[in-house]
Motif scaffolding. Structure first.
Motif, mmCIF file in Angstrom:
data_model
loop_
_atom_site.group_PDB
_atom_site.id
_atom_site.type_symbol
_atom_site.label_atom_id
_atom_site.label_comp_id
_atom_site.label_asym_id
_atom_site.label_seq_id
_atom_site.Cartn_x
_atom_site.Cartn_y
_atom_site.Cartn_z
ATOM 1 N N ASN A 87 -6.687 -2.193 10.168
ATOM 2 C CA ASN A 87 -7.884 -1.378 9.982
ATOM 3 C C ASN A 87 -7.413 0.052 9.771
ATOM 4 O O ASN A 87 -6.538 0.531 10.499
ATOM 5 N N LYS A 139 -8.976 2.594 10.395
ATOM 6 C CA LYS A 139 -9.564 3.439 11.431
ATOM 7 C C LYS A 139 -8.825 3.220 12.749
ATOM 8 O O LYS A 139 -8.608 2.083 13.167
ATOM 9 N N CYS A 170 -9.728 1.254 17.368
ATOM 10 C CA CYS A 170 -10.595 0.077 17.275
ATOM 11 C C CYS A 170 -10.008 -1.130 18.009
ATOM 12 O O CYS A 170 -10.549 -2.232 17.915
ATOM 13 N N LYS A 185 -6.812 -2.279 17.537
ATOM 14 C CA LYS A 185 -5.928 -3.011 16.626
ATOM 15 C C LYS A 185 -4.650 -3.474 17.324
ATOM 16 O O LYS A 185 -4.292 -4.661 17.277
ATOM 17 N N VAL A 201 -9.308 -8.130 11.232
ATOM 18 C CA VAL A 201 -9.765 -6.748 11.081
ATOM 19 C C VAL A 201 -10.569 -6.364 12.323
ATOM 20 O O VAL A 201 -11.773 -6.633 12.403
ATOM 21 N N MET A 253 -12.811 -4.255 14.759
ATOM 22 C CA MET A 253 -13.837 -3.273 14.427
ATOM 23 C C MET A 253 -14.681 -2.973 15.649
ATOM 24 O O MET A 253 -15.287 -3.877 16.226
ATOM 25 N N SER A 267 -17.541 2.618 11.600
ATOM 26 C CA SER A 267 -16.725 1.416 11.439
ATOM 27 C C SER A 267 -17.355 0.462 10.436
ATOM 28 O O SER A 267 -16.665 -0.145 9.609
ATOM 29 N N ILE A 293 -15.411 -0.792 7.087
ATOM 30 C CA ILE A 293 -15.065 -2.187 6.830
ATOM 31 C C ILE A 293 -15.297 -2.529 5.364
ATOM 32 O O ILE A 293 -14.493 -3.215 4.725
ATOM 33 N N LEU A 343 -12.421 -1.272 3.398
ATOM 34 C CA LEU A 343 -11.208 -2.055 3.600
ATOM 35 C C LEU A 343 -11.272 -3.375 2.841
ATOM 36 O O LEU A 343 -10.285 -3.804 2.226
ATOM 37 N N VAL A 353 -13.299 -10.377 10.322
ATOM 38 C CA VAL A 353 -13.594 -9.221 11.159
ATOM 39 C C VAL A 353 -13.743 -9.661 12.607
ATOM 40 O O VAL A 353 -14.359 -10.691 12.904
#
Length: 381
Positions: free
Chosen positions: A8, A10, A13, A15, A149, A151, A157, A161, A164, A183
């Motif tokens: 991601n 961002k 989140c 990840k 992904v 989120m 966000s 998405i 992305l 996601v």
């Protein structure tokens, strides 16, 4: 070997927390897992190895190319975390990679080439990507066939998405490499009506491209990472443990679905050739819901490509994905008659499991594939 990028653009989140814990729970399920840290922050490395002596070699040495084209071998930098779980570490040097490799042709494929040497050693390769869409992330996406992904349920966000997913579409259009993204909602707190509305929006617009599992906010997840351990080794009575255990089960369920979807027409001789324990077996081209599945056994190979009439015999975007010793690629083909060959470590060859061949004008033989109106392949003249 399933290859999964956790990505991601961002930050904040969840990840890296997801990379660490989905890897750990897959390892607990007796899957051999390698977590590749592609984030210059090295948080996945820190979250698994703790504040130990910094690794002497990291992914930087694997990915960087000197004037002679020499690189460290991925296997040489791997650290064992615990049974079934290894990590390929990263550090801040990775941030210099885009500048170091500027102008190098094929620089987006370096990770794909590097993982070939360990393809038979692991069931899963999980890549923790940096929080941006640059060279490091593109390397991860080119090396992987799936993406998680993470989120957090916020307005920004939700907007990000979409951007992305557009990146995945561009990658497929420009290179022919397709990613199957899903996601994962993280940092979930069901107290807010807005948060619930965002999650409902995700499920509505991303039907089939999201996980059913939702990762609830849990301070224990951050605490575990600060101690350099997965949540399973830190707290088994918390939401984080329950949710990532459920997520791993969902990932394993996808594995079972892939097993069920593998071609039923695989010759018995192939099943007896030592590939019986792999979860995908080589076969002549077979129909799947996504298109025609090409699969060839090439144990020990580092680079396998598919070329034919359908891609103008071009090597760009024709890379196949390794699953154990079997290399696969799914191609959407309209009805018609096609010639094709495999390129295994630079050597062209016809399909050993398709008896229908014709002489190639360039020497050797081309395999012949006929796709009928229903999209099913037939190996006949």
């Amino acid at each position: 070997m399933r290859t999964i990028a956790v990505v991601n653009q961002k930050g904040g989140c969840g990840k890296t927390i997801t990379s660490i814990n989905v890897s750990a729970f897959l390892a607990r399920a007796q899957r051999r897992v390698l977590l590749v840290d592609m984030d210059p922050q090295g948080h996945a490395t820190l979250g698994l190895l703790g504040k130990t002596v910094p690794p002497s070699k990291t992914m930087y040495e694997v990915l960087v190319q000197g004037s002679g084209g020499n690189r460290a071998v991925l296997r040489d930098i791997i650290h064992s975390v615990r049974e079934n779980l290894d990590v390929a570490p990263a550090d801040i040097l990775l941030s210099a990679l885009p500048e170091t490799l500027a102008g190098l042709v094929g620089r987006e494929n370096i990770l794909s080439d590097a993982i070939g040497c360990v393809a038979g050693d692991y069931d899963y390769l999980v890549v923790d990507c940096p929080p941006n869409v640059g060279l490091l992330t593109f390397n991860a996406l080119k090396a992987c066939s799936e993406a998680i992904v993470p989120m957090d349920p916020s307005f920004f966000s939700l907007h990000g998405i979409g951007k992305l997913l557009e990146t995945f579409d561009v990658l497929a259009r420009e290179t022919g490499h397709h990613i199957a993204p899903r996601v994962l909602v993280t940092l979930y707190s069901g107290r807010s009506p807005f948060v619930k509305a965002v999650v409902d929006e995700i499920r509505h617009h991303l039907d089939g491209r999201h996980f059913q599992t939702v990762i609830r906010y849990s301070v224990k997840l951050a605490e575990a990472a600060s101690h350099g351990v997965p949540i399973a080794d830190y707290c088994r009575r918390c939401a984080g443990f329950e949710d990532y255990q459920t997520l791993a089960a969902e990932v394993l369920q996808q594995e079972a679905e892939l097993l069920e979807a593998r071609p039923a027409t695989t010759p018995a001789s192939t099943r007896e050739a030592g590939a019986g324990d792999d979860w995908l077996l080589p076969s002549a081209p077979a129909a799947t819901p996504e298109g025609v599945l090409f699969a060839i056994e090439a144990v020990g190979a580092t680079h396998v490509q598919l070329a034919g009439d359908f891609n103008d015999w071009a090597s760009d975007g024709s890379d196949m994905e390794p699953i154990g010793g079997v290399w696969t690629k799914v191609v959407k083909l309209p009805p018609g008659r096609y010639r094709y060959r495999y390129v295994v470590d630079g050597q062209w060859q016809n399909d050993p499991l398709n008896a229908v061949v014709e002489p190639s004008p360039y020497g050797g033989h081309d395999s012949i594939l006929v796709v009928d109106d229903a999209g099913s392949p037939a190996h006949a003249n």
